[in-house]
Scaffold this motif. Sequence first.
Motif, PDB file in Angstrom:
ATOM      1  N   ASP A 113       0.858  -1.176   0.000  1.00  0.00           N
ATOM      2  CA  ASP A 113       0.000   0.000   0.000  1.00  0.00           C
ATOM      3  C   ASP A 113       0.898   1.231   0.000  1.00  0.00           C
ATOM      4  O   ASP A 113       1.563   1.514   0.992  1.00  0.00           O
ATOM      5  N   ASN A 114       0.929   1.942  -1.118  1.00  0.00           N
ATOM      6  CA  ASN A 114       1.782   3.121  -1.239  1.00  0.00           C
ATOM      7  C   ASN A 114       1.308   4.267  -0.358  1.00  0.00           C
ATOM      8  O   ASN A 114       2.084   5.122   0.021  1.00  0.00           O
ATOM      9  N   VAL A 115       0.030   4.306  -0.027  1.00  0.00           N
ATOM     10  CA  VAL A 115      -0.501   5.362   0.831  1.00  0.00           C
ATOM     11  C   VAL A 115       0.005   5.194   2.259  1.00  0.00           C
ATOM     12  O   VAL A 115       0.484   6.135   2.883  1.00  0.00           O
ATOM     13  N   THR A 116      -0.077   3.968   2.794  1.00  0.00           N
ATOM     14  CA  THR A 116       0.359   3.719   4.167  1.00  0.00           C
ATOM     15  C   THR A 116       1.823   3.305   4.254  1.00  0.00           C
ATOM     16  O   THR A 116       2.418   3.373   5.324  1.00  0.00           O
ATOM     17  N   GLY A 117       2.398   2.840   3.142  1.00  0.00           N
ATOM     18  CA  GLY A 117       3.782   2.379   3.151  1.00  0.00           C
ATOM     19  C   GLY A 117       3.945   1.005   3.774  1.00  0.00           C
ATOM     20  O   GLY A 117       5.025   0.652   4.236  1.00  0.00           O
ATOM     21  N   VAL A 118       2.873   0.199   3.786  1.00  0.00           N
ATOM     22  CA  VAL A 118       2.908  -1.114   4.419  1.00  0.00           C
ATOM     23  C   VAL A 118       2.934  -2.210   3.355  1.00  0.00           C
ATOM     24  O   VAL A 118       2.128  -2.205   2.433  1.00  0.00           O
ATOM     25  N   VAL A 119       3.894  -3.134   3.507  1.00  0.00           N
ATOM     26  CA  VAL A 119       3.971  -4.314   2.655  1.00  0.00           C
ATOM     27  C   VAL A 119       3.582  -5.500   3.528  1.00  0.00           C
ATOM     28  O   VAL A 119       4.098  -5.653   4.638  1.00  0.00           O
ATOM     29  N   THR A 120       2.662  -6.328   3.035  1.00  0.00           N
ATOM     30  CA  THR A 120       2.185  -7.482   3.789  1.00  0.00           C
ATOM     31  C   THR A 120       2.405  -8.744   2.976  1.00  0.00           C
ATOM     32  O   THR A 120       2.048  -8.794   1.806  1.00  0.00           O
ATOM     33  N   ALA A 121       3.013  -9.741   3.609  1.00  0.00           N
ATOM     34  CA  ALA A 121       3.200 -11.059   3.002  1.00  0.00           C
ATOM     35  C   ALA A 121       2.446 -12.052   3.878  1.00  0.00           C
ATOM     36  O   ALA A 121       2.585 -12.030   5.105  1.00  0.00           O
ATOM     37  N   ILE A 122       1.637 -12.907   3.244  1.00  0.00           N
ATOM     38  CA  ILE A 122       0.801 -13.850   3.996  1.00  0.00           C
ATOM     39  C   ILE A 122       0.992 -15.260   3.458  1.00  0.00           C
ATOM     40  O   ILE A 122       1.014 -15.475   2.254  1.00  0.00           O
ATOM     41  N   GLY A 123       1.119 -16.208   4.381  1.00  0.00           N
ATOM     42  CA  GLY A 123       1.168 -17.627   4.036  1.00  0.00           C
ATOM     43  C   GLY A 123       2.548 -18.111   3.661  1.00  0.00           C
ATOM     44  O   GLY A 123       3.122 -17.660   2.692  1.00  0.00           O
TER      45      GLY A 123
END
Length: 146
Positions: free
Chosen positions: A51-61
């Motif tokens: 998410d470029n707005v929040t700057g959060v990268v999420t990896a799942i699984g």
Amino acid sequence: MTTLQRFSALIAGVTISLVAAAGAQELPASEGSAPADDGLITIESDSQSADNVTGVVTAIGNVRIVYPTRGMVATSRQAQYFSREGRLVLSGDVDVVEGDGNSIRAERLTYDLNDERAFAMPSQGGQVRSTMIIRPNNSARTPLTP
């Protein structure tokens, strides 16, 4: 620009932030010295979002993070990188192993890249387990010390 191109650009932008926050430095390699830390981190998982707005990268699984120049491999069920805070949060069966034998196992691990501090929490009723190799003539190292 296609959705795939936008996603690739977004991931690339966050990856650059991750490399910068990890303290990547271009140092000239001298003969007989360890290779310079290029900051390259590889993240493998079942799915990833950024998410470029929040700057959060999420990896799942089935998350697997490899940091070759630091000799570190981490696995967990989920990983989130908060680029603005310089914070990496691993959760779910976290296992971090370094090439020198140091390791840590927990249910949740928060690592502050700026302060180089880790905070590990066990699952309810469980414990955090750390293994450290102590050598008398070397500077102190803890699990996750870069």
